[in-house]
Design a protein around this motif. Structure first.
Motif, PDB file in Angstrom:
ATOM      1  N   LEU A  78       6.462  10.146 -12.287  1.00  0.00           N
ATOM      2  CA  LEU A  78       5.233  10.835 -12.674  1.00  0.00           C
ATOM      3  C   LEU A  78       5.290  12.287 -12.225  1.00  0.00           C
ATOM      4  O   LEU A  78       5.793  12.587 -11.137  1.00  0.00           O
ATOM      5  N   PRO A  79       4.768  13.190 -13.048  1.00  0.00           N
ATOM      6  CA  PRO A  79       4.788  14.600 -12.657  1.00  0.00           C
ATOM      7  C   PRO A  79       3.913  14.841 -11.429  1.00  0.00           C
ATOM      8  O   PRO A  79       2.826  14.291 -11.307  1.00  0.00           O
ATOM      9  N   GLY A  80       4.450  15.645 -10.520  1.00  0.00           N
ATOM     10  CA  GLY A  80       3.680  16.027  -9.344  1.00  0.00           C
ATOM     11  C   GLY A  80       3.869  15.156  -8.123  1.00  0.00           C
ATOM     12  O   GLY A  80       3.388  15.495  -7.052  1.00  0.00           O
ATOM     13  N   VAL A  81       4.575  14.022  -8.251  1.00  0.00           N
ATOM     14  CA  VAL A  81       4.746  13.135  -7.096  1.00  0.00           C
ATOM     15  C   VAL A  81       5.704  13.783  -6.097  1.00  0.00           C
ATOM     16  O   VAL A  81       6.792  14.220  -6.449  1.00  0.00           O
ATOM     17  N   GLY A  82       5.248  13.842  -4.853  1.00  0.00           N
ATOM     18  CA  GLY A  82       6.077  14.373  -3.778  1.00  0.00           C
ATOM     19  C   GLY A  82       6.504  13.253  -2.855  1.00  0.00           C
ATOM     20  O   GLY A  82       7.208  12.335  -3.262  1.00  0.00           O
ATOM     21  N   ASP A  83       6.011  13.282  -1.622  1.00  0.00           N
ATOM     22  CA  ASP A  83       6.346  12.261  -0.634  1.00  0.00           C
ATOM     23  C   ASP A  83       5.557  10.977  -0.889  1.00  0.00           C
ATOM     24  O   ASP A  83       4.415  11.015  -1.337  1.00  0.00           O
ATOM     25  N   VAL A  84       6.200   9.850  -0.550  1.00  0.00           N
ATOM     26  CA  VAL A  84       5.520   8.560  -0.612  1.00  0.00           C
ATOM     27  C   VAL A  84       5.826   7.789   0.669  1.00  0.00           C
ATOM     28  O   VAL A  84       6.844   8.020   1.320  1.00  0.00           O
ATOM     29  N   GLU A  85       4.920   6.886   1.019  1.00  0.00           N
ATOM     30  CA  GLU A  85       5.135   5.996   2.158  1.00  0.00           C
ATOM     31  C   GLU A  85       4.612   4.625   1.772  1.00  0.00           C
ATOM     32  O   GLU A  85       3.467   4.485   1.355  1.00  0.00           O
ATOM     33  N   ALA A  86       5.464   3.609   1.921  1.00  0.00           N
ATOM     34  CA  ALA A  86       5.094   2.241   1.548  1.00  0.00           C
ATOM     35  C   ALA A  86       4.819   1.411   2.794  1.00  0.00           C
ATOM     36  O   ALA A  86       5.556   1.486   3.779  1.00  0.00           O
ATOM     37  N   ASN A  87       3.750   0.612   2.720  1.00  0.00           N
ATOM     38  CA  ASN A  87       3.412  -0.349   3.758  1.00  0.00           C
ATOM     39  C   ASN A  87       3.229  -1.697   3.083  1.00  0.00           C
ATOM     40  O   ASN A  87       2.348  -1.845   2.220  1.00  0.00           O
ATOM     41  N   VAL A  88       4.059  -2.677   3.476  1.00  0.00           N
ATOM     42  CA  VAL A  88       3.986  -4.008   2.879  1.00  0.00           C
ATOM     43  C   VAL A  88       2.919  -4.819   3.599  1.00  0.00           C
ATOM     44  O   VAL A  88       2.882  -4.861   4.828  1.00  0.00           O
ATOM     45  N   LEU A  89       2.054  -5.448   2.825  1.00  0.00           N
ATOM     46  CA  LEU A  89       0.990  -6.281   3.381  1.00  0.00           C
ATOM     47  C   LEU A  89       1.592  -7.585   3.919  1.00  0.00           C
ATOM     48  O   LEU A  89       2.286  -8.288   3.193  1.00  0.00           O
ATOM     49  N   PHE A 146       0.882  -1.170   0.000  1.00  0.00           N
ATOM     50  CA  PHE A 146       0.000   0.000   0.000  1.00  0.00           C
ATOM     51  C   PHE A 146       0.913   1.211   0.000  1.00  0.00           C
ATOM     52  O   PHE A 146       1.763   1.356   0.877  1.00  0.00           O
ATOM     53  N   LEU A 147       0.753   2.062  -0.987  1.00  0.00           N
ATOM     54  CA  LEU A 147       1.630   3.214  -1.139  1.00  0.00           C
ATOM     55  C   LEU A 147       0.829   4.493  -0.968  1.00  0.00           C
ATOM     56  O   LEU A 147      -0.141   4.726  -1.700  1.00  0.00           O
ATOM     57  N   GLY A 148       1.220   5.298   0.003  1.00  0.00           N
ATOM     58  CA  GLY A 148       0.635   6.622   0.167  1.00  0.00           C
ATOM     59  C   GLY A 148       1.419   7.591  -0.697  1.00  0.00           C
ATOM     60  O   GLY A 148       2.648   7.590  -0.663  1.00  0.00           O
ATOM     61  N   VAL A 149       0.730   8.390  -1.493  1.00  0.00           N
ATOM     62  CA  VAL A 149       1.393   9.349  -2.379  1.00  0.00           C
ATOM     63  C   VAL A 149       0.862  10.740  -2.075  1.00  0.00           C
ATOM     64  O   VAL A 149      -0.355  10.967  -2.096  1.00  0.00           O
ATOM     65  N   LYS A 150       1.784  11.653  -1.795  1.00  0.00           N
ATOM     66  CA  LYS A 150       1.422  13.056  -1.578  1.00  0.00           C
ATOM     67  C   LYS A 150       1.898  13.829  -2.805  1.00  0.00           C
ATOM     68  O   LYS A 150       3.058  13.716  -3.196  1.00  0.00           O
ATOM     69  N   LEU A 151       1.001  14.569  -3.409  1.00  0.00           N
ATOM     70  CA  LEU A 151       1.383  15.369  -4.571  1.00  0.00           C
ATOM     71  C   LEU A 151       2.168  16.591  -4.109  1.00  0.00           C
ATOM     72  O   LEU A 151       1.795  17.245  -3.138  1.00  0.00           O
ATOM     73  N   ALA A 152       3.251  16.870  -4.826  1.00  0.00           N
ATOM     74  CA  ALA A 152       4.106  18.001  -4.461  1.00  0.00           C
ATOM     75  C   ALA A 152       3.501  19.316  -4.912  1.00  0.00           C
ATOM     76  O   ALA A 152       3.567  20.317  -4.211  1.00  0.00           O
ATOM     77  N   THR A 153       2.903  19.306  -6.097  1.00  0.00           N
ATOM     78  CA  THR A 153       2.373  20.535  -6.671  1.00  0.00           C
ATOM     79  C   THR A 153       0.965  20.272  -7.179  1.00  0.00           C
ATOM     80  O   THR A 153       0.772  19.933  -8.344  1.00  0.00           O
ATOM     81  N   LYS A 154       0.005  20.451  -6.320  1.00  0.00           N
ATOM     82  CA  LYS A 154      -1.381  20.158  -6.692  1.00  0.00           C
ATOM     83  C   LYS A 154      -1.890  21.092  -7.785  1.00  0.00           C
ATOM     84  O   LYS A 154      -2.676  20.710  -8.620  1.00  0.00           O
ATOM     85  N   GLY A 155      -1.421  22.322  -7.794  1.00  0.00           N
ATOM     86  CA  GLY A 155      -1.897  23.278  -8.786  1.00  0.00           C
ATOM     87  C   GLY A 155      -1.394  22.997 -10.189  1.00  0.00           C
ATOM     88  O   GLY A 155      -2.065  23.275 -11.164  1.00  0.00           O
TER      89      GLY A 155
END
Length: 150
Positions: free
Chosen positions: A129-140, A68-77
């Motif tokens: 991918l354009p706009g990808v900022g921080d990510v956090e991975a959780n292995v099932l 499960f990967l959480g993705v925070k966009l760096a530049t939403k605009g």
């Protein structure tokens, strides 16, 4: 559409085994085959039953890791959410894309052959991918499917 107890029983039985015939389903519920068929058809026409899905054993197909990967966009605009979501759908290892509230903007369910394969997907496909900022991975580690509140 108002559901009665028989409708709920039909839904519970189909959730347990969506592949069963209306004859078999009717036997379990004490209904005739035509009455069962009409119930199922009515639930489909109302959109309550939206489809049936084939469930594959990912591990037997060679996909031993789910992340499960959480993705925070760096530049939403700068990047439209639609463009970002469309780009994600081009990555076949991504099983689901959920737009969520909270620390991250998206929650992805990704399958990979192993951790090295996941790292390749992350570095070469997702992080580019354009706009990808921080990510956090959780292995099932394990998954328990619980019946829904039907």
């Amino acid at each position: 559409m108002k559901l009665d107890e028989i409708d709920r029983a039909v839904l519970r039985a189909l959730c347990a085994n969506a592949d069963q015939s209306t004859s078999r389903l009717g036997e379990k519920l004490g209904l005739s085959q035509p009455a069962t068929w009409r119930r199922v058809r009515r639930l489909q026409d109302a959109g309550i039953i939206a489809g049936r899905r084939l469930q594959l054993d990912q591990e037997k197909l060679g996909f031993g890791v789910t992340v499960f990967l959480g993705v925070k966009l760096a530049t939403k605009g700068r990047v439209s959410l639609e463009d970002f979501e469309r780009a994600l759908t081009a990555i076949p290892e991504i099983q689901t894309v959920d737009h969520v509230l909270g620390l991250y903007d998206y929650r992805l369910r990704i399958v990979a052959r192993d951790l090295a394969d996941f790292e390749r997907i992350l570095r070469r496909r997702i992080m580019t991918l354009p706009g990808v900022g921080d990510v956090e991975a959780n292995v099932l580690l394990s998954e328990e499917r619980l019946p829904g509140p039907i």
